[in-house]
Write a protein that holds these residues in place. Structure first.
Motif, PDB file in Angstrom:
ATOM      1  N   LEU A  35       0.342   0.710  13.140  1.00 43.67           N
ATOM      2  CA  LEU A  35       1.647   0.263  12.672  1.00 43.67           C
ATOM      3  C   LEU A  35       1.539  -0.380  11.297  1.00 43.67           C
ATOM      4  O   LEU A  35       2.380  -0.137  10.423  1.00 43.67           O
ATOM      5  N   ASP A  36       0.517  -1.186  11.091  1.00 39.65           N
ATOM      6  CA  ASP A  36       0.312  -1.791   9.773  1.00 39.65           C
ATOM      7  C   ASP A  36       0.171  -0.720   8.702  1.00 39.65           C
ATOM      8  O   ASP A  36       0.767  -0.813   7.618  1.00 39.65           O
ATOM      9  N   ARG A  37      -0.617   0.316   8.992  1.00 37.22           N
ATOM     10  CA  ARG A  37      -0.799   1.389   8.016  1.00 37.22           C
ATOM     11  C   ARG A  37       0.523   2.103   7.732  1.00 37.22           C
ATOM     12  O   ARG A  37       0.825   2.434   6.578  1.00 37.22           O
ATOM     13  N   ALA A  38       1.309   2.323   8.769  1.00 36.53           N
ATOM     14  CA  ALA A  38       2.587   3.010   8.581  1.00 36.53           C
ATOM     15  C   ALA A  38       3.536   2.187   7.706  1.00 36.53           C
ATOM     16  O   ALA A  38       4.207   2.735   6.811  1.00 36.53           O
ATOM     17  N   LEU A  39       3.579   0.891   7.938  1.00 36.42           N
ATOM     18  CA  LEU A  39       4.460   0.042   7.138  1.00 36.42           C
ATOM     19  C   LEU A  39       3.976  -0.059   5.695  1.00 36.42           C
ATOM     20  O   LEU A  39       4.773  -0.043   4.751  1.00 36.42           O
ATOM     21  N   LEU A  40       2.663  -0.172   5.517  1.00 33.87           N
ATOM     22  CA  LEU A  40       2.118  -0.206   4.163  1.00 33.87           C
ATOM     23  C   LEU A  40       2.371   1.107   3.446  1.00 33.87           C
ATOM     24  O   LEU A  40       2.679   1.130   2.236  1.00 33.87           O
ATOM     25  N   ALA A  41       2.264   2.217   4.159  1.00 35.57           N
ATOM     26  CA  ALA A  41       2.528   3.522   3.545  1.00 35.57           C
ATOM     27  C   ALA A  41       3.996   3.638   3.126  1.00 35.57           C
ATOM     28  O   ALA A  41       4.305   4.166   2.046  1.00 35.57           O
ATOM     29  N   ALA A  42       4.899   3.149   3.958  1.00 40.62           N
ATOM     30  CA  ALA A  42       6.315   3.168   3.615  1.00 40.62           C
ATOM     31  C   ALA A  42       6.585   2.314   2.382  1.00 40.62           C
ATOM     32  O   ALA A  42       7.344   2.705   1.479  1.00 40.62           O
ATOM     33  N   LEU A  43       5.962   1.147   2.338  1.00 40.70           N
ATOM     34  CA  LEU A  43       6.132   0.271   1.174  1.00 40.70           C
ATOM     35  C   LEU A  43       5.596   0.933  -0.086  1.00 40.70           C
ATOM     36  O   LEU A  43       6.254   0.909  -1.138  1.00 40.70           O
ATOM     37  N   ALA A  44       4.416   1.548  -0.005  1.00 41.45           N
ATOM     38  CA  ALA A  44       3.834   2.221  -1.169  1.00 41.45           C
ATOM     39  C   ALA A  44       4.713   3.366  -1.638  1.00 41.45           C
ATOM     40  O   ALA A  44       4.900   3.578  -2.847  1.00 41.45           O
ATOM     41  N   GLU A  45       5.287   4.110  -0.697  1.00 44.83           N
ATOM     42  CA  GLU A  45       6.153   5.228  -1.068  1.00 44.83           C
ATOM     43  C   GLU A  45       7.409   4.738  -1.768  1.00 44.83           C
ATOM     44  O   GLU A  45       7.845   5.304  -2.772  1.00 44.83           O
ATOM     45  N   GLU A  46       8.003   3.661  -1.244  1.00 46.92           N
ATOM     46  CA  GLU A  46       9.204   3.128  -1.875  1.00 46.92           C
ATOM     47  C   GLU A  46       8.908   2.511  -3.233  1.00 46.92           C
ATOM     48  O   GLU A  46       9.713   2.596  -4.159  1.00 46.92           O
ATOM     49  N   ALA A  47       7.757   1.871  -3.375  1.00 48.83           N
ATOM     50  CA  ALA A  47       7.395   1.265  -4.658  1.00 48.83           C
ATOM     51  C   ALA A  47       7.201   2.335  -5.723  1.00 48.83           C
ATOM     52  O   ALA A  47       7.557   2.142  -6.887  1.00 48.83           O
ATOM     53  N   GLY A  48       6.620   3.471  -5.335  1.00 44.14           N
ATOM     54  CA  GLY A  48       6.428   4.580  -6.258  1.00 44.14           C
ATOM     55  C   GLY A  48       5.028   4.638  -6.823  1.00 44.14           C
ATOM     56  O   GLY A  48       4.309   3.627  -6.875  1.00 44.14           O
ATOM     57  N   PRO A  49       4.604   5.827  -7.254  1.00 43.22           N
ATOM     58  CA  PRO A  49       3.244   6.017  -7.775  1.00 43.22           C
ATOM     59  C   PRO A  49       2.937   5.070  -8.933  1.00 43.22           C
ATOM     60  O   PRO A  49       3.727   4.943  -9.870  1.00 43.22           O
ATOM     61  N   GLY A  50       1.801   4.405  -8.846  1.00 40.57           N
ATOM     62  CA  GLY A  50       1.355   3.534  -9.924  1.00 40.57           C
ATOM     63  C   GLY A  50       2.048   2.194 -10.000  1.00 40.57           C
ATOM     64  O   GLY A  50       1.764   1.399 -10.906  1.00 40.57           O
ATOM     65  N   ALA A  51       2.956   1.901  -9.063  1.00 38.54           N
ATOM     66  CA  ALA A  51       3.696   0.641  -9.123  1.00 38.54           C
ATOM     67  C   ALA A  51       2.771  -0.546  -8.873  1.00 38.54           C
ATOM     68  O   ALA A  51       1.876  -0.478  -8.028  1.00 38.54           O
ATOM     69  N   PRO A  52       2.977  -1.657  -9.569  1.00 33.95           N
ATOM     70  CA  PRO A  52       2.191  -2.860  -9.292  1.00 33.95           C
ATOM     71  C   PRO A  52       2.660  -3.509  -7.994  1.00 33.95           C
ATOM     72  O   PRO A  52       3.862  -3.716  -7.792  1.00 33.95           O
ATOM     73  N   VAL A  53       1.719  -3.803  -7.105  1.00 28.93           N
ATOM     74  CA  VAL A  53       2.042  -4.376  -5.794  1.00 28.93           C
ATOM     75  C   VAL A  53       1.155  -5.588  -5.561  1.00 28.93           C
ATOM     76  O   VAL A  53      -0.076  -5.492  -5.671  1.00 28.93           O
ATOM     77  N   ALA A  54       1.754  -6.713  -5.237  1.00 26.96           N
ATOM     78  CA  ALA A  54       0.990  -7.928  -4.948  1.00 26.96           C
ATOM     79  C   ALA A  54       0.594  -7.962  -3.478  1.00 26.96           C
ATOM     80  O   ALA A  54       1.414  -7.701  -2.599  1.00 26.96           O
ATOM     81  N   ASP A  55      -0.670  -8.279  -3.222  1.00 31.23           N
ATOM     82  CA  ASP A  55      -1.175  -8.488  -1.867  1.00 31.23           C
ATOM     83  C   ASP A  55      -1.521  -9.965  -1.755  1.00 31.23           C
ATOM     84  O   ASP A  55      -2.573 -10.402  -2.232  1.00 31.23           O
ATOM     85  N   LEU A  56      -0.624 -10.720  -1.140  1.00 34.90           N
ATOM     86  CA  LEU A  56      -0.773 -12.173  -1.092  1.00 34.90           C
ATOM     87  C   LEU A  56      -1.596 -12.584   0.120  1.00 34.90           C
ATOM     88  O   LEU A  56      -1.343 -12.149   1.233  1.00 34.90           O
ATOM     89  N   GLY A  57      -2.561 -13.465  -0.123  1.00 29.97           N
ATOM     90  CA  GLY A  57      -3.519 -13.805   0.926  1.00 29.97           C
ATOM     91  C   GLY A  57      -4.424 -12.623   1.182  1.00 29.97           C
ATOM     92  O   GLY A  57      -4.679 -12.239   2.323  1.00 29.97           O
ATOM     93  N   CYS A  58      -4.953 -12.072   0.109  1.00 27.87           N
ATOM     94  CA  CYS A  58      -5.649 -10.774   0.158  1.00 27.87           C
ATOM     95  C   CYS A  58      -6.990 -10.830   0.861  1.00 27.87           C
ATOM     96  O   CYS A  58      -7.551  -9.787   1.222  1.00 27.87           O
ATOM     97  N   GLY A  59      -7.544 -12.039   1.075  1.00 25.04           N
ATOM     98  CA  GLY A  59      -8.846 -12.117   1.721  1.00 25.04           C
ATOM     99  C   GLY A  59      -9.891 -11.310   0.984  1.00 25.04           C
ATOM    100  O   GLY A  59      -9.962 -11.346  -0.251  1.00 25.04           O
ATOM    101  N   PRO A  60     -10.709 -10.534   1.709  1.00 25.13           N
ATOM    102  CA  PRO A  60     -11.780  -9.772   1.063  1.00 25.13           C
ATOM    103  C   PRO A  60     -11.314  -8.490   0.389  1.00 25.13           C
ATOM    104  O   PRO A  60     -12.133  -7.703  -0.064  1.00 25.13           O
ATOM    105  N   GLY A  61      -9.992  -8.281   0.326  1.00 33.38           N
ATOM    106  CA  GLY A  61      -9.455  -7.187  -0.495  1.00 33.38           C
ATOM    107  C   GLY A  61      -9.253  -5.866   0.208  1.00 33.38           C
ATOM    108  O   GLY A  61      -8.933  -4.870  -0.442  1.00 33.38           O
ATOM    109  N   HIS A  62      -9.355  -5.820   1.527  1.00 30.20           N
ATOM    110  CA  HIS A  62      -9.281  -4.535   2.215  1.00 30.20           C
ATOM    111  C   HIS A  62      -7.884  -3.926   2.193  1.00 30.20           C
ATOM    112  O   HIS A  62      -7.745  -2.703   2.071  1.00 30.20           O
ATOM    113  N   VAL A  63      -6.838  -4.754   2.272  1.00 27.99           N
ATOM    114  CA  VAL A  63      -5.476  -4.219   2.200  1.00 27.99           C
ATOM    115  C   VAL A  63      -5.179  -3.732   0.786  1.00 27.99           C
ATOM    116  O   VAL A  63      -4.593  -2.657   0.590  1.00 27.99           O
ATOM    117  N   ALA A  64      -5.587  -4.497  -0.203  1.00 31.81           N
ATOM    118  CA  ALA A  64      -5.399  -4.057  -1.586  1.00 31.81           C
ATOM    119  C   ALA A  64      -6.117  -2.738  -1.843  1.00 31.81           C
ATOM    120  O   ALA A  64      -5.577  -1.841  -2.506  1.00 31.81           O
TER     121      ALA A  64
END
Length: 213
Positions: free
Chosen positions: A34-63
């Protein structure tokens, strides 16, 4: 200030467990469809190359996952040790050290903001200021994805994976978060809830997508 003291405790606690966190959490998205699906939807809506902030990124795996799916993530974390690890593990991605209440970012810098469990260490009164700061760094058409543990309790950890820490985990009701979002100038677009996966802590999880109103 109480808030400052609390954030310092959070910072020190995550510095303490940073290496262990990487070992245990870095591949968590592999087990979270589910997390991957929501992140994929967000990335698609943001658009190719869009800057996206990952807050509380930890070791960077979501980024890193976001980078692999076509956007340009910027990871931001309160913990210097986490930022050091993220830069080492994902040298092609930008990471910044910063507090969620004072984000090191320009007004309207991001096309989307991801905040997966990064608000759980905030006091209830800090939710709205945090969301106001997220709104500041979002473009007017930007999208916010926030996730948190559902409830009203506060869980304190003095020991975490064999390390001494001093950190509180705040649970929030869906309406508490929605009200703080509305107060910060967001309109809630979608809300999803799920139970925990087998390998996760036994809590119910909530995901909220919102846009500046």
């Amino acid at each position: 200030m109480v808030g400052e003291s609390n954030h310092e405790r959070v910072r020190l606690s995550y510095d303490t467990v940073a290496d262990e966190y990487l070992a245990r959490i870095a591949d968590e998205l592999d087990r979270k469809p589910l997390d991957r699906a929501l992140l994929a939807a967000l990335a698609e809506e943001a658009g190719p190359g869009a800057p996206v902030a990952d807050l509380g990124c930890g070791p960077g795996h979501v980024a890193a996952w976001l980078a692999d799916h076509g956007v340009r993530p910027v990871g931001i974390d309160l913990s210097p040790a986490m930022v050091t690890i993220a830069r080492r593990e994902h040298p092609g991605t930008e990471f910044r050290e910063g507090d969620i209440l004072r984000l090191p970012a320009a007004d309207g810098e991001f096309g989307a903001v991801v905040a997966l469990y990064s608000v759980i260490h905030l006091q209830p009164g800090e939710l709205r200021p945090a969301f106001e700061e997220m709104r500041r760094v979002l473009k007017p058409s930007g999208l916010l994805l926030v996730a948190f543990h559902r409830g009203t309790e506060v869980r304190h950890l003095a020991e975490w994976w064999g390390h001494d820490v001093d950190v509180d985990f705040h649970f929030f009701t869906t309406e508490t978060v929605a009200e703080a979002l509305r107060g910060a100038g967001f309109a809630v677009r979608a809300t999803l809830e799920r139970s925990h996966y087998p390998e996760e802590a036994a809590t119910d999880r909530v995901y909220v997508m919102a846009r500046p109103s």
